[in-house]
Design a protein around this motif. Structure first.
Motif, mmCIF file in Angstrom:
data_model
loop_
_atom_site.group_PDB
_atom_site.id
_atom_site.type_symbol
_atom_site.label_atom_id
_atom_site.label_comp_id
_atom_site.label_asym_id
_atom_site.label_seq_id
_atom_site.Cartn_x
_atom_site.Cartn_y
_atom_site.Cartn_z
ATOM 1 N N GLY A 203 139.724 29.757 52.644
ATOM 2 C CA GLY A 203 139.102 28.473 52.937
ATOM 3 C C GLY A 203 139.757 27.355 52.159
ATOM 4 O O GLY A 203 140.908 27.469 51.729
ATOM 5 N N ALA A 229 137.606 24.198 57.368
ATOM 6 C CA ALA A 229 138.205 23.263 56.413
ATOM 7 C C ALA A 229 139.699 23.542 56.283
ATOM 8 O O ALA A 229 140.513 22.614 56.216
ATOM 9 N N ILE A 242 137.475 31.114 62.002
ATOM 10 C CA ILE A 242 136.347 32.008 62.246
ATOM 11 C C ILE A 242 135.069 31.191 62.152
ATOM 12 O O ILE A 242 134.927 30.370 61.245
ATOM 13 N N GLY A 246 134.943 28.794 66.254
ATOM 14 C CA GLY A 246 136.189 29.549 66.226
ATOM 15 C C GLY A 246 135.922 30.924 66.802
ATOM 16 O O GLY A 246 135.084 31.067 67.686
ATOM 17 N N SER A 260 133.035 28.558 51.076
ATOM 18 C CA SER A 260 131.698 28.400 50.494
ATOM 19 C C SER A 260 130.643 29.215 51.235
ATOM 20 O O SER A 260 129.679 29.667 50.630
ATOM 21 N N GLY A 261 130.813 29.381 52.559
ATOM 22 C CA GLY A 261 129.829 30.139 53.324
ATOM 23 C C GLY A 261 128.822 29.250 54.026
ATOM 24 O O GLY A 261 127.620 29.523 54.033
ATOM 25 N N ALA A 262 129.310 28.179 54.651
ATOM 26 C CA ALA A 262 128.443 27.289 55.435
ATOM 27 C C ALA A 262 127.886 28.058 56.629
ATOM 28 O O ALA A 262 128.473 29.037 57.076
ATOM 29 N N GLN A 265 130.158 28.757 59.414
ATOM 30 C CA GLN A 265 131.201 29.712 59.056
ATOM 31 C C GLN A 265 130.638 31.134 59.108
ATOM 32 O O GLN A 265 131.235 32.037 59.700
ATOM 33 N N ILE A 278 135.187 36.178 47.158
ATOM 34 C CA ILE A 278 135.785 35.682 45.915
ATOM 35 C C ILE A 278 135.633 34.173 45.927
ATOM 36 O O ILE A 278 136.109 33.500 46.851
ATOM 37 N N ALA A 284 127.876 29.571 45.256
ATOM 38 C CA ALA A 284 128.341 29.477 46.645
ATOM 39 C C ALA A 284 127.480 30.374 47.529
ATOM 40 O O ALA A 284 127.226 31.531 47.202
ATOM 41 N N GLY A 296 135.415 34.047 40.448
ATOM 42 C CA GLY A 296 136.717 33.922 39.805
ATOM 43 C C GLY A 296 137.687 33.135 40.657
ATOM 44 O O GLY A 296 137.336 32.642 41.729
ATOM 45 N N GLU B 43 124.483 20.276 67.812
ATOM 46 C CA GLU B 43 125.575 19.549 67.163
ATOM 47 C C GLU B 43 126.847 19.593 68.002
ATOM 48 O O GLU B 43 127.667 18.688 67.939
ATOM 49 N N LEU B 44 126.992 20.613 68.837
ATOM 50 C CA LEU B 44 128.195 20.677 69.679
ATOM 51 C C LEU B 44 128.133 19.691 70.835
ATOM 52 O O LEU B 44 129.159 19.319 71.396
ATOM 53 N N TYR B 47 129.761 16.098 70.349
ATOM 54 C CA TYR B 47 131.166 15.900 70.736
ATOM 55 C C TYR B 47 131.266 15.499 72.210
ATOM 56 O O TYR B 47 132.161 14.757 72.606
ATOM 57 N N ASP B 193 134.911 21.104 69.214
ATOM 58 C CA ASP B 193 134.738 20.262 68.029
ATOM 59 C C ASP B 193 136.077 19.738 67.503
ATOM 60 O O ASP B 193 136.123 19.045 66.500
HETATM 61 C C1 LIG Z 1 129.742 21.519 64.771
HETATM 62 C C2 LIG Z 1 130.362 22.211 63.601
HETATM 63 C C3 LIG Z 1 131.038 23.389 63.806
HETATM 64 C C4 LIG Z 1 131.642 24.054 62.744
HETATM 65 N N1 LIG Z 1 132.280 25.234 62.991
HETATM 66 C C5 LIG Z 1 132.853 25.888 61.958
HETATM 67 C C6 LIG Z 1 133.514 27.128 62.164
HETATM 68 O O1 LIG Z 1 133.615 27.627 63.293
HETATM 69 N N2 LIG Z 1 134.067 27.746 61.096
HETATM 70 C C7 LIG Z 1 134.007 27.210 59.832
HETATM 71 O O2 LIG Z 1 134.548 27.814 58.905
HETATM 72 N N3 LIG Z 1 133.397 26.041 59.619
HETATM 73 C C8 LIG Z 1 132.822 25.374 60.642
HETATM 74 N N4 LIG Z 1 132.222 24.182 60.395
HETATM 75 C C9 LIG Z 1 132.372 23.560 59.062
HETATM 76 C C10 LIG Z 1 131.432 24.112 58.023
HETATM 77 O O3 LIG Z 1 130.208 23.418 58.096
HETATM 78 C C11 LIG Z 1 132.039 23.941 56.608
HETATM 79 O O4 LIG Z 1 132.317 22.575 56.404
HETATM 80 C C12 LIG Z 1 133.322 24.729 56.392
HETATM 81 O O5 LIG Z 1 133.117 26.086 56.759
HETATM 82 C C13 LIG Z 1 133.739 24.656 54.932
HETATM 83 O O6 LIG Z 1 134.932 25.383 54.721
HETATM 84 P P1 LIG Z 1 135.246 26.019 53.283
HETATM 85 O O7 LIG Z 1 134.169 26.947 52.919
HETATM 86 O O8 LIG Z 1 136.638 26.516 53.335
HETATM 87 O O9 LIG Z 1 135.265 24.720 52.361
HETATM 88 P P2 LIG Z 1 134.244 24.287 51.236
HETATM 89 O O10 LIG Z 1 132.857 24.268 51.725
HETATM 90 O O11 LIG Z 1 134.812 23.056 50.642
HETATM 91 O O12 LIG Z 1 134.326 25.477 50.208
HETATM 92 C C14 LIG Z 1 135.452 25.772 49.464
HETATM 93 C C15 LIG Z 1 135.040 26.847 48.468
HETATM 94 O O13 LIG Z 1 136.183 27.288 47.750
HETATM 95 C C16 LIG Z 1 135.806 27.544 46.419
HETATM 96 N N5 LIG Z 1 137.054 27.472 45.631
HETATM 97 C C17 LIG Z 1 137.828 26.386 45.406
HETATM 98 N N6 LIG Z 1 138.912 26.747 44.704
HETATM 99 C C18 LIG Z 1 138.844 28.076 44.475
HETATM 100 C C19 LIG Z 1 139.660 29.020 43.808
HETATM 101 N N7 LIG Z 1 140.824 28.676 43.240
HETATM 102 N N8 LIG Z 1 139.257 30.305 43.757
HETATM 103 C C20 LIG Z 1 138.093 30.687 44.324
HETATM 104 N N9 LIG Z 1 137.276 29.834 44.978
HETATM 105 C C21 LIG Z 1 137.645 28.537 45.051
HETATM 106 C C22 LIG Z 1 134.782 26.477 46.098
HETATM 107 O O14 LIG Z 1 133.948 26.924 45.032
HETATM 108 C C23 LIG Z 1 134.038 26.369 47.421
HETATM 109 O O15 LIG Z 1 132.905 27.230 47.458
HETATM 110 C C24 LIG Z 1 131.584 23.505 61.443
HETATM 111 C C25 LIG Z 1 130.889 22.315 61.228
HETATM 112 C C26 LIG Z 1 130.269 21.672 62.284
HETATM 113 C C27 LIG Z 1 129.518 20.418 62.043
#
Ligand SMILES: Cc1cc2nc3c(=O)[nH]c(=O)nc-3n(C[C@H](O)[C@H](O)[C@H](O)COP(=O)(O)OP(=O)(O)OC[C@H]3O[C@@H](n4cnc5c(N)ncnc54)[C@H](O)[C@@H]3O)c2cc1C
Lengths: 314, 273
Positions: A203, A229, A242, A246, A260-262, A265, A278, A284, A296, B43-44, B47, B193
């Motif tokens: 992510g 993201a 995913i 996705g 993060s596990g939104a 996601q 991880i 998270a 970590g 939410e979809l 779009y 999206d």
């Molecule tokens: C209509 C709609 C549809 C969506 N569909 C999807 C979808 O299909 N799939 C999807 O994934 N998201 C989807 N999203 C987006 C979703 O809501 C989140 O914004 C997205 O999943 C965040 O991605 P992330 O966890 O990579 O980023 P973030 O939420 O920013 O999390 C990043 C994480 O990385 C950790 N981190 C940072 N650096 C390190 C490191 N060096 N080592 C270990 N951990 C670290 C942080 O602690 C944080 O928890 C959608 C949103 C909307 C509104």
């Protein structure tokens, strides 16, 4: 015994894992017929026999209009086979073709199935896999789209011989949608994301560099996935995404790194058998669904794990 | 040379009122119906509204006579989703609300929605989201194209409209390819999206929405019999629905330099390597 039809838009020399699961399922319901909306190589025909397919209906593609040929081919195959149940892959295109023909023949459709019983009760995922439901059709042809990784791929003990017939397909009936351009995607040697037994996903936390995620995936023979993201940032192709918008994956092992596990996601991975997370943030949300969590830095943990796997395998 | 068609565009955007994905969602084990009490505009579908409004804005705006009609099928509270679409810029709303529709499967839902689009009349384009977030089938747009005999342009990664030729083109993923597809109107367009960034309505837009009309429509207005829709008209019957046991958090460790090894130990214990 109900008769089952399996419909593929394309079939290469060797059926994919998802296609083999469809064949296995169809054979468990009744003597399956397969229909393909494009040319089928000789090698594939033999493979179909191993799954008990005694009839293959081929409708070689004859024009470049999008969708129409598949629609006509499936409609013709449904009539020709007189099948009560039609099983197709769970991808968007197959779903749409099946759903339109369900309308044309006044049938019905169930998506995201994980099983079909001999009396045609369909078990399916609901609410992104947080529920499991069963449904039945009261009349007409039932179309079912099957999630990959739902059925144990098992060829029949005894192979059968396959009779091959060309399917007579009527001319275009739907308004034309022209294909103006085709970009081939970069082929990967890794397993297909939706079919893989192991998925390693990165992510925002990978911060632009997927190499540690890829190295661990390769050590485990797995596929590489990503959060939105990461794909939105352009660090990896959109196909790797995913989640709700996705692909949905349901592997034996899912390793989540820097995600993060939104809720959107999790929608794409929460039916994985085993989840490892991880993340450097102990709060998270991904940790709430992880069987094993590591608080970590992924840049330290992933390479160490990959190295240790290679060491043990050596 | 064909004559240029400069008639204003009539666009229907389909919106669905769905349980908020941010909360726990429940299917009642007795009625087997989804609890819809905490519902919002899917939410979809935001779009889809954005795509429709942006398309009008690219063609001279609403002043040029183009219309975006937000349409929904759902209970009384579903009008809240229409209101949200009106705040985002849709020009009016139409709400199909009839008890008899409860329990409709996708084949029947598409029948009712196609009848609704025909009731609106002279529609050039139907815009939808890529999927609902509750039933998640993503097949209704294709079924609508089938029923209305409109071109099907679905799962759009982006949308281009040529006002002179009235041709719509999109990019969509398909197997190992990305295709550019084009079709003339009338069409059904579903957007992913990736297609745009939905706008947040500002105060002015929220106030303006209050003046826009929402028309209530019943099955009788569409010429559909109650028996032809809902559970009665649907082939699919849900037999049971059970919540999967919630996943429980397992062991969580802090990395003190050996967590990568611990990860591999865990894999070995679980017989995953
Ligand atoms: C209509 C709609 C549809 C969506 N569909 C999807 C979808 O299909 N799939 C999807 O994934 N998201 C989807 N999203 C987006 C979703 O809501 C989140 O914004 C997205 O999943 C965040 O991605 P992330 O966890 O990579 O980023 P973030 O939420 O920013 O999390 C990043 C994480 O990385 C950790 N981190 C940072 N650096 C390190 C490191 N060096 N080592 C270990 N951990 C670290 C942080 O602690 C944080 O928890 C959608 C949103 C909307 C509104």
């Amino acid at each position: 015994m109900p008769s089952a039809l399996v419909f593929f838009t394309e079939l290469s020399d060797a059926p994919s894992k998802a296609q083999r699961e469809l064949l296995t399922l169809a054979a468990s319901i009744g003597e399956p017929t397969v229909a393909v909306a494009s040319e089928v190589p000789e090698a594939a025909v033999t493979q179909l026999g191993a799954y008990g397919v005694n009839k293959l209906l081929v409708a070689p593609a004859n024009e470049s209009s999008f969708l129409d040929h598949s629609l006509s081919a499936l409609e013709a195959a449904v009539k020709e086979s007189a099948a009560q149940v039609v099983v197709v892959a769970n991808d968007n295109f197959s779903r749409e073709v099946a759903a339109r023909i369900a309308v044309r023949v006044d049938g019905s459709i169930v998506t995201d199935a994980i099983d079909i019983s001999a009396d045609l009760v369909v078990t399916k995922d609901e609410l992104a896999g947080s529920y499991s439901a069963q449904a039945q059709a009261s009349g007409g042809v039932l179309f079912v789209t099957l999630k990959p990784n739902s059925i144990e791929d098992t060829p029949q003990a005894q192979a059968v011989s396959v009779s091959v017939e060309e399917l007579a397909v009527s001319a275009a009936t739907a308004p034309s949608v022209r294909i103006m351009a085709t970009e081939e995607k970069v082929a990967s040697d890794r397993p297909k994301l939706t079919e893989a037994r192991v998925v390693v996903a990165g992510g925002r936390g990978v911060n632009g560099d997927f190499s540690a995620v890829e190295a661990l995936a390769d050590a485990l023979g797995g596929a590489v996935g990503a959060s939105r993201a990461a794909t939105d940032a352009g660090w990896i192709s959109h196909d790797a995404q995913i989640g709700q918008t996705g692909v949905t994956v349901s592997p034996q092992l899912f390793i989540s790194a820097g995600i993060s596990g939104a809720i959107q996601q999790k929608a794409g991975m929460q039916t994985s058998k085993c989840i490892i997370a991880i993340n450097k943030d102990v709060d998270a949300p991904v940790f709430e669904i992880a069987d094993f969590g590591i608080v970590g830095d992924l840049d330290k943990v992933l390479p160490q794990a990959a190295e240790e796997i290679r060491r043990r395998q050596a | 040379m064909t004559e240029e068609n400069t008639a204003p565009l009539k666009i229907v955007v389909l919106v669905k009122h769905v349980p908020d994905v941010q909360f726990d969602r429940h299917i009642d084990s007795a009625s087997l119906r989804l609890d819809r009490s905490e519902s919002v505009l899917s939410e979809l579908d935001e779009y889809a509204v954005e795509a429709a409004v942006a398309l009008v804005e690219s063609q001279g705006g609403f002043a040029a006579g183009h219309e975006v009609i937000a349409a929904t099928m759902g209970a009384k509270s579903a009008s809240n989703s229409i209101k949200k679409a009106l705040q985002m810029g849709a020009s009016s709303g139409v709400h199909l609300n009839d008890e008899a529709l409860i329990g409709s499967d996708t084949v029947v839902t598409s029948k009712a929605l196609a009848a609704l689009v025909e009731h609106v009349g002279d529609v050039d384009l139907v815009v939808t989201g890529m999927s609902s977030t509750d039933a998640e089938t993503s097949v209704v747009p294709a079924q609508l194209a089938e029923r209305l005999n409109f071109a099907q342009l679905t799962h759009a990664l982006n949308v281009d409209f040529d006002g002179a030729t009235r041709e719509l083109s999109i990019r969509r993923d398909h197997a190992d390819r990305t295709l550019t597809l084009a079709a003339a109107l009338p069409a059904v367009l579903s957007v992913t999206d990736q297609a745009n960034d939905p706008r947040y309505p500002n105060f002015k837009a929220i106030m303006a929405a209050k003046k826009k009309s929402i028309t209530e429509v019943s099955l009788a207005d569409l010429g559909l019999a109650a028996q032809a829709v809902g559970a009665a008209g649907s082939h699919i019957t849900v037999l049971n629905a059970e919540a999967r046991p919630a996943r429980e958090a397992g062991t969580i460790i802090n990395d003190s330099g050996q967590a990568g090894i611990a990860l591999v130990d865990f894999l070995a214990e679980q017989k995953l390597i």
